[in-house]
Design an enzyme around this catalytic site. Structure first.
Site, PDB file in Angstrom:
ATOM      1  N   THR A 187      -2.138   4.875  21.041  1.00  0.00           N
ATOM      2  CA  THR A 187      -1.616   4.653  22.392  1.00  0.00           C
ATOM      3  C   THR A 187      -0.897   3.315  22.507  1.00  0.00           C
ATOM      4  O   THR A 187       0.149   3.209  23.147  1.00  0.00           O
ATOM      5  CB  THR A 187      -2.756   4.725  23.426  1.00  0.00           C
ATOM      6  OG1 THR A 187      -3.333   6.036  23.401  1.00  0.00           O
ATOM      7  CG2 THR A 187      -2.253   4.420  24.822  1.00  0.00           C
TER       8      THR A 187
ATOM      9  N   SER B   4       2.908  12.715  25.260  1.00  0.00           N
ATOM     10  CA  SER B   4       1.627  12.026  25.151  1.00  0.00           C
ATOM     11  C   SER B   4       1.611  11.305  23.805  1.00  0.00           C
ATOM     12  O   SER B   4       2.299  11.718  22.864  1.00  0.00           O
ATOM     13  CB  SER B   4       0.468  13.027  25.221  1.00  0.00           C
ATOM     14  OG  SER B   4      -0.743  12.437  24.767  1.00  0.00           O
ATOM     15  N   THR B   5       0.825  10.265  23.728  1.00  0.00           N
ATOM     16  CA  THR B   5       0.610   9.623  22.428  1.00  0.00           C
ATOM     17  C   THR B   5       0.190  10.656  21.391  1.00  0.00           C
ATOM     18  O   THR B   5       0.587  10.580  20.220  1.00  0.00           O
ATOM     19  CB  THR B   5      -0.495   8.556  22.544  1.00  0.00           C
ATOM     20  OG1 THR B   5      -0.030   7.483  23.372  1.00  0.00           O
ATOM     21  CG2 THR B   5      -0.888   8.004  21.180  1.00  0.00           C
ATOM     22  N   ASN B   6      -0.572  11.658  21.849  1.00  0.00           N
ATOM     23  CA  ASN B   6      -1.220  12.578  20.928  1.00  0.00           C
ATOM     24  C   ASN B   6      -0.301  13.645  20.344  1.00  0.00           C
ATOM     25  O   ASN B   6      -0.692  14.347  19.407  1.00  0.00           O
ATOM     26  CB  ASN B   6      -2.412  13.246  21.618  1.00  0.00           C
ATOM     27  CG  ASN B   6      -3.384  12.215  22.157  1.00  0.00           C
ATOM     28  OD1 ASN B   6      -3.357  11.063  21.745  1.00  0.00           O
ATOM     29  ND2 ASN B   6      -4.221  12.629  23.088  1.00  0.00           N
TER      30      ASN B   6
ATOM     31  N   THR C 136      -7.978   9.865 -30.401  1.00  0.00           N
ATOM     32  CA  THR C 136      -8.844  10.493 -29.406  1.00  0.00           C
ATOM     33  C   THR C 136     -10.089   9.643 -29.274  1.00  0.00           C
ATOM     34  O   THR C 136     -10.679   9.229 -30.278  1.00  0.00           O
ATOM     35  CB  THR C 136      -9.233  11.926 -29.824  1.00  0.00           C
ATOM     36  OG1 THR C 136      -9.844  11.905 -31.118  1.00  0.00           O
ATOM     37  CG2 THR C 136      -8.004  12.825 -29.867  1.00  0.00           C
TER      38      THR C 136
ATOM     39  N   SER D  10       1.045 -17.150 -19.631  1.00  0.00           N
ATOM     40  CA  SER D  10      -0.131 -18.006 -19.547  1.00  0.00           C
ATOM     41  C   SER D  10       0.271 -19.424 -19.193  1.00  0.00           C
ATOM     42  O   SER D  10       1.323 -19.918 -19.599  1.00  0.00           O
ATOM     43  CB  SER D  10      -0.882 -18.006 -20.880  1.00  0.00           C
ATOM     44  OG  SER D  10      -1.950 -18.935 -20.856  1.00  0.00           O
ATOM     45  N   SER D  11      -0.610 -20.083 -18.439  1.00  0.00           N
ATOM     46  CA  SER D  11      -0.382 -21.479 -18.090  1.00  0.00           C
ATOM     47  C   SER D  11      -0.985 -22.416 -19.125  1.00  0.00           C
ATOM     48  O   SER D  11      -0.809 -23.628 -19.041  1.00  0.00           O
ATOM     49  CB  SER D  11      -0.993 -21.781 -16.710  1.00  0.00           C
ATOM     50  OG  SER D  11      -2.393 -21.529 -16.735  1.00  0.00           O
TER      51      SER D  11
ATOM     52  N   LYS E   8       2.592 -16.744 -24.970  1.00  0.00           N
ATOM     53  CA  LYS E   8       1.912 -15.498 -24.575  1.00  0.00           C
ATOM     54  C   LYS E   8       2.723 -14.767 -23.514  1.00  0.00           C
ATOM     55  O   LYS E   8       3.171 -15.365 -22.534  1.00  0.00           O
ATOM     56  CB  LYS E   8       0.525 -15.818 -24.036  1.00  0.00           C
ATOM     57  CG  LYS E   8      -0.369 -14.592 -23.799  1.00  0.00           C
ATOM     58  CD  LYS E   8      -1.786 -15.049 -23.432  1.00  0.00           C
ATOM     59  CE  LYS E   8      -2.747 -13.883 -23.384  1.00  0.00           C
ATOM     60  NZ  LYS E   8      -2.516 -13.033 -22.202  1.00  0.00           N
TER      61      LYS E   8
END
Length: 465
Positions: free
Chosen positions: A99, A138-140, A185, A316-317, A322
């Site tokens: 609504t 209507s909202t509905n 597998t 990577s920091s 990497k």
């Protein structure tokens, strides 16, 4: 700041006169102050299309003054075109079955229409958000219809993105059609296969997703517009109901249809669960593929290292050099989000009571988010990962030669038990399977070479026969 006074059943409020929204929207913004996760703007635009359709129909039926109708239509068009996006700041997780969102659109259109007529905002005696903009609605019936339209549009875009991903996977299937690798597998060595066969299997999975998602649009075409509050159609004439369906078809270009039992559409949200379930299936396949790519490209020295993914950013920091598989990781997280959104949609749909589901806002937010995320993620996955994948042929060959996986080819020649003994011997002595068979002296070299021809092991039949 200039203000205007607006009134509702709860009292009066001063409204910033620079804003197109009104008192209902202000109350909703205050009540659902959960942050800046606002109602999906594409959904808002579809509600505006419905308002335009209603104004056109009501004008034709002489229920709406022509001048007022034109102003409402023009204002609704502006909202649908995105000219007033900053007027829609209600949180997505709102009470009231939508609504607040419906009223937000009603108020913005009403006040913009008043402005177009040279009237002051808030002069609702001239154009009222409910009496005129929301006439026969209507909202509905508005909100579920808008959700269906928005979802159909996004489903079409997602289906196209999946079709393109399928095509890219098929390109890789052909590109890698003659490169042998070790199949696996349960993460253990299995039979030989072509690298292209793996990508072919991925393409088939995405093909199913594309087709299922494309076809599910049919479930969303039936709307309850004209059903008003609970699906009985109170305050909406039969002429209006039929004309609204035709008008929405024209305005959206979609094959929408009128429900023969609007109360069903109003109270039951199972269709959205069905759509979300297919999105979940797609997410599952995408996550499976992304996890395979991460595993097969792991390394480059300490992992499997058979595939080489495009390098997109330093990983990577603290570890120079990497590079992480960031695109497959992104895909996996999007998949997780879609699966969690599906759980929310499932609970929300099941929690509806009697003639209405109060949790349509959650269903709307989750469904549209899943569709948007999947479409964008699939495009990125294709462009930034799949299309640039390469194969490390040397690693594929080395892994295949070191494995005893081809032992299965011996079963029809020496039996399962003897083949198992030879495989064990190869592992213990650290030699190849071929060398272990030569030591047994039970088959000629020519027979061994024919039986252990990897190319023969990637297709139906009995090797060596």
């Amino acid at each position: 700041m200039d203000v205007r006074l607006e009134h509702d059943m709860l009292g009066d409020r001063n409204i910033d006169d620079s804003k197109y929204y009104g008192i209902n929207t202000v109350r909703a913004m205050e009540n659902f102050n959960l942050g800046d996760r606002y109602v999906n703007i594409d959904y808002v635009k579809e509600i505006a299309i419905i308002k335009k359709a209603a104004a056109l129909v009501n004008s034709k039926l002489k229920r709406l003054d022509e001048e007022k109708g034109k102003a409402i239509i023009s204002a609704a068009e502006e909202v649908a075109e995105g000219l007033h996006n900053d007027s829609f700041k209600i949180n997505a997780f709102q009470g009231g079955a939508g609504t607040s969102t419906n009223m937000n659109v009603n108020e913005v259109i009403a006040n913009r229409a008043l402005e177009l007529l040279g009237e002051k905002k808030g002069n609702y005696d001239v154009i009222h958000p409910l009496n005129h903009v929301n006439m026969s609605q209507s909202t509905n019936d508005v909100c579920p219809t808008a959700l269906r339209i928005a979802a159909i549009r996004k489903i079409r875009r997602l289906a196209d993105a999946l079709a393109n991903l399928q095509e890219s996977l098929q390109v890789k299937e052909n590109e890698f059609a003659n490169i042998l690798k070790l199949g696996r597998t349960e993460l253990m060595d299995a039979l030989p296969m072509m690298v292209g066969q793996g990508f072919g299997a991925y393409a088939k999975a995405i093909e199913r997703d594309r087709w299922r998602i494309y076809k599910v649009e049919e479930r969303l075409r039936v709307t309850n517009i004209g059903g008003t509050a609970i699906g009985t159609g109170l305050n909406a004439t039969n002429k209006y109901i039929f004309m609204m369906t035709d008008m929405l078809q024209q305005l959206t270009g979609l094959g929408l249809a009128r429900s023969d039992f609007p109360m069903d559409i109003t109270q039951n949200a199972d269709v959205f669960v069905e759509v979300s379930g297919l999105l979940k299936s797609c997410a599952v396949n995408l996550m499976k593929i992304s996890n395979d790519l991460r595993l097969l490209s792991s390394g480059p020295k300490g992992g499997v290292g058979e595939l080489i993914l495009p390098m997109r950013q330093p990983g990577s920091s603290i570890m120079p050099g990497k590079v992480n598989p960031v695109i497959p990781e992104m895909i996996a997280q999007v998949a997780m989000r879609v699966v969690s959104n599906d759980s929310g949609i499932t609970f929300a749909a099941a929690s509806g009571q009697l003639e209405l589901n109060a949790f349509i806002p959650l269903i709307t937010e989750n469904l549209l988010e899943s569709l948007e995320l999947l479409e964008k993620a699939v495009i990125i996955f294709r462009e930034k990962c799949i299309e640039g994948i390469e194969v490390n042929k040397d690693v594929c060959r080395e892994n295949l030669e070191k494995s005893t996986a081809m032992t299965a080819a011996l079963i029809h020649h020496i039996g399962y038990d003897r083949a198992s003994e030879i495989a064990k011997k190869a592992l213990v002595l650290g030699i190849t399977l071929r060398e272990a068979i030569y030591l047994e002296n039970i088959l000629t070299k020519e027979e061994v070479d024919a039986i252990l021809n990897p190319l023969e092991l990637t297709k139906p039949g009995i090797p060596g026969k």
